[in-house]
Write a protein that holds these residues in place. Structure first.
Motif, PDB file in Angstrom:
ATOM      1  N   ALA A   1       0.836  -1.197   0.000  1.00 44.76           N
ATOM      2  CA  ALA A   1       0.000   0.000   0.000  1.00 44.76           C
ATOM      3  C   ALA A   1       0.871   1.247   0.000  1.00 44.76           C
ATOM      4  N   ARG A   2       0.385   2.290  -0.664  1.00 43.13           N
ATOM      5  CA  ARG A   2       0.991   3.624  -0.568  1.00 43.13           C
ATOM      6  C   ARG A   2       0.406   4.254   0.680  1.00 43.13           C
ATOM      7  N   GLU A   3       1.265   4.826   1.502  1.00 39.06           N
ATOM      8  CA  GLU A   3       0.820   5.430   2.746  1.00 39.06           C
ATOM      9  C   GLU A   3       1.596   6.716   3.009  1.00 39.06           C
ATOM     10  N   ALA A   4       1.201   7.391   4.067  1.00 47.87           N
ATOM     11  CA  ALA A   4       1.944   8.543   4.582  1.00 47.87           C
ATOM     12  C   ALA A   4       2.361   8.200   6.002  1.00 47.87           C
ATOM     13  N   LEU A   5       3.588   8.536   6.338  1.00 52.67           N
ATOM     14  CA  LEU A   5       4.121   8.290   7.675  1.00 52.67           C
ATOM     15  C   LEU A   5       4.183   9.617   8.425  1.00 52.67           C
ATOM     16  N   VAL A   6       3.808   9.599   9.689  1.00 51.01           N
ATOM     17  CA  VAL A   6       3.976  10.780  10.536  1.00 51.01           C
ATOM     18  C   VAL A   6       4.893  10.416  11.687  1.00 51.01           C
ATOM     19  N   LEU A   7       5.866  11.296  11.933  1.00 48.64           N
ATOM     20  CA  LEU A   7       6.761  11.184  13.072  1.00 48.64           C
ATOM     21  C   LEU A   7       6.313  12.232  14.089  1.00 48.64           C
ATOM     22  N   PHE A   8       5.727  11.791  15.185  1.00 48.39           N
ATOM     23  CA  PHE A   8       5.256  12.693  16.233  1.00 48.39           C
ATOM     24  C   PHE A   8       6.332  12.826  17.299  1.00 48.39           C
ATOM     25  N   LYS A   9       6.534  14.049  17.804  1.00 45.72           N
ATOM     26  CA  LYS A   9       7.410  14.284  18.943  1.00 45.72           C
ATOM     27  C   LYS A   9       6.521  14.607  20.133  1.00 45.72           C
ATOM     28  N   THR A  10       6.692  13.841  21.225  1.00 47.45           N
ATOM     29  CA  THR A  10       5.861  14.023  22.406  1.00 47.45           C
ATOM     30  C   THR A  10       6.670  13.687  23.646  1.00 47.45           C
ATOM     31  N   THR A  11       5.978  13.565  24.765  1.00 44.86           N
ATOM     32  CA  THR A  11       6.622  13.195  26.020  1.00 44.86           C
ATOM     33  C   THR A  11       6.009  11.901  26.551  1.00 44.86           C
ATOM     34  N   GLN A  12       6.738  11.234  27.429  1.00 42.97           N
ATOM     35  CA  GLN A  12       6.203  10.015  28.041  1.00 42.97           C
ATOM     36  C   GLN A  12       4.939  10.319  28.831  1.00 42.97           C
ATOM     37  N   ALA A  13       4.901  11.465  29.475  1.00 37.49           N
ATOM     38  CA  ALA A  13       3.723  11.836  30.260  1.00 37.49           C
ATOM     39  C   ALA A  13       2.482  11.992  29.381  1.00 37.49           C
ATOM     40  N   ALA A  14       2.647  12.520  28.177  1.00 35.23           N
ATOM     41  CA  ALA A  14       1.511  12.749  27.279  1.00 35.23           C
ATOM     42  C   ALA A  14       1.173  11.522  26.438  1.00 35.23           C
ATOM     43  N   TYR A  15       2.066  10.525  26.415  1.00 35.85           N
ATOM     44  CA  TYR A  15       1.868   9.399  25.506  1.00 35.85           C
ATOM     45  C   TYR A  15       0.541   8.654  25.700  1.00 35.85           C
ATOM     46  N   PRO A  16       0.108   8.310  26.919  1.00 36.18           N
ATOM     47  CA  PRO A  16      -1.166   7.588  27.029  1.00 36.18           C
ATOM     48  C   PRO A  16      -2.341   8.335  26.388  1.00 36.18           C
ATOM     49  N   ALA A  17      -2.401   9.641  26.577  1.00 35.58           N
ATOM     50  CA  ALA A  17      -3.485  10.434  25.973  1.00 35.58           C
ATOM     51  C   ALA A  17      -3.313  10.513  24.457  1.00 35.58           C
ATOM     52  N   LEU A  18      -2.069  10.665  23.979  1.00 34.90           N
ATOM     53  CA  LEU A  18      -1.821  10.691  22.535  1.00 34.90           C
ATOM     54  C   LEU A  18      -2.236   9.368  21.912  1.00 34.90           C
ATOM     55  N   GLU A  19      -1.845   8.261  22.533  1.00 40.83           N
ATOM     56  CA  GLU A  19      -2.202   6.942  21.995  1.00 40.83           C
ATOM     57  C   GLU A  19      -3.721   6.770  21.913  1.00 40.83           C
ATOM     58  N   ALA A  20      -4.424   7.119  22.980  1.00 41.57           N
ATOM     59  CA  ALA A  20      -5.879   6.978  23.000  1.00 41.57           C
ATOM     60  C   ALA A  20      -6.531   7.844  21.927  1.00 41.57           C
ATOM     61  N   ARG A  21      -6.077   9.073  21.807  1.00 37.70           N
ATOM     62  CA  ARG A  21      -6.667   9.986  20.816  1.00 37.70           C
ATOM     63  C   ARG A  21      -6.341   9.540  19.392  1.00 37.70           C
ATOM     64  N   LEU A  22      -5.111   9.089  19.167  1.00 35.45           N
ATOM     65  CA  LEU A  22      -4.706   8.617  17.847  1.00 35.45           C
ATOM     66  C   LEU A  22      -5.532   7.395  17.446  1.00 35.45           C
ATOM     67  N   LYS A  23      -5.752   6.472  18.375  1.00 30.84           N
ATOM     68  CA  LYS A  23      -6.592   5.298  18.071  1.00 30.84           C
ATOM     69  C   LYS A  23      -8.017   5.735  17.730  1.00 30.84           C
ATOM     70  N   ALA A  24      -8.536   6.726  18.445  1.00 30.28           N
ATOM     71  CA  ALA A  24      -9.908   7.195  18.205  1.00 30.28           C
ATOM     72  C   ALA A  24     -10.047   7.870  16.845  1.00 30.28           C
ATOM     73  N   LEU A  25      -9.001   8.581  16.400  1.00 27.45           N
ATOM     74  CA  LEU A  25      -9.067   9.323  15.138  1.00 27.45           C
ATOM     75  C   LEU A  25      -8.664   8.488  13.921  1.00 27.45           C
ATOM     76  N   HIS A  26      -7.902   7.438  14.128  1.00 31.20           N
ATOM     77  CA  HIS A  26      -7.269   6.701  13.033  1.00 31.20           C
ATOM     78  C   HIS A  26      -8.276   5.844  12.275  1.00 31.20           C
ATOM     79  N   PRO A  27      -8.194   5.836  10.939  1.00 28.05           N
ATOM     80  CA  PRO A  27      -9.138   5.039  10.163  1.00 28.05           C
ATOM     81  C   PRO A  27      -8.816   3.546  10.104  1.00 28.05           C
ATOM     82  N   TYR A  28      -7.599   3.141  10.454  1.00 21.91           N
ATOM     83  CA  TYR A  28      -7.225   1.727  10.365  1.00 21.91           C
ATOM     84  C   TYR A  28      -7.789   0.939  11.545  1.00 21.91           C
ATOM     85  N   GLU A  29      -8.127  -0.315  11.293  1.00 23.11           N
ATOM     86  CA  GLU A  29      -8.589  -1.217  12.336  1.00 23.11           C
ATOM     87  C   GLU A  29      -7.485  -1.441  13.379  1.00 23.11           C
TER      88      GLU A  29
END
Length: 112
Positions: free
Chosen positions: A58-86
């Motif tokens: 598949a052709r895709e786009a990659l994103v490299l996010f810069k964050t902190t360990q403290a913010a990671y749980p919220a980033l992961e949850a939000r990314l899963k909620a927004l992401h179109p992939y299963e």
């Protein structure tokens, strides 16, 4: 160039998306919500992977996010909620090499 070990809280998070527009929209949302300081889009990558017993390409786009360990749980949850992939790629890597202290400080200041 002055380089020192990165602070223990810095993370690089990788995620692939079906197209650049989806990647851009989600990256902007995560930066606006201060879950990531930055999202670098790399459009036009080609991924070869196994999915449901078949080898896919598949052709895709990659994103490299810069964050902190403290913010990671919220980033992961939000990314899963927004992401179109299963099963989205969400891979968090702590930097093990050196980093430029002003940049690492900027990441910390712009997350949370």
């Amino acid at each position: 160039m002055d380089a020192s070990p990165p602070p223990p809280g810095c993370l690089l998070v990788l995620s692939t998306f079906p197209d650049a527009e989806t990647a851009r929209r989600i990256a902007r949302t995560l930066v606006e919500e201060r879950l990531a300081a930055c999202g670098n889009l790399i459009p036009g990558i080609e991924s070869i992977y196994r999915w449901q017993g078949e080898v896919e390409t598949a052709r895709e786009a990659l994103v490299l996010f810069k964050t902190t360990q403290a913010a990671y749980p919220a980033l992961e949850a939000r990314l899963k909620a927004l992401h179109p992939y299963e099963v989205p790629e969400i891979l968090a890597l702590p930097p093990t090499a050196t980093g430029w202290p002003p940049y690492l400080a900027w990441v910390g200041e712009n997350v949370g």
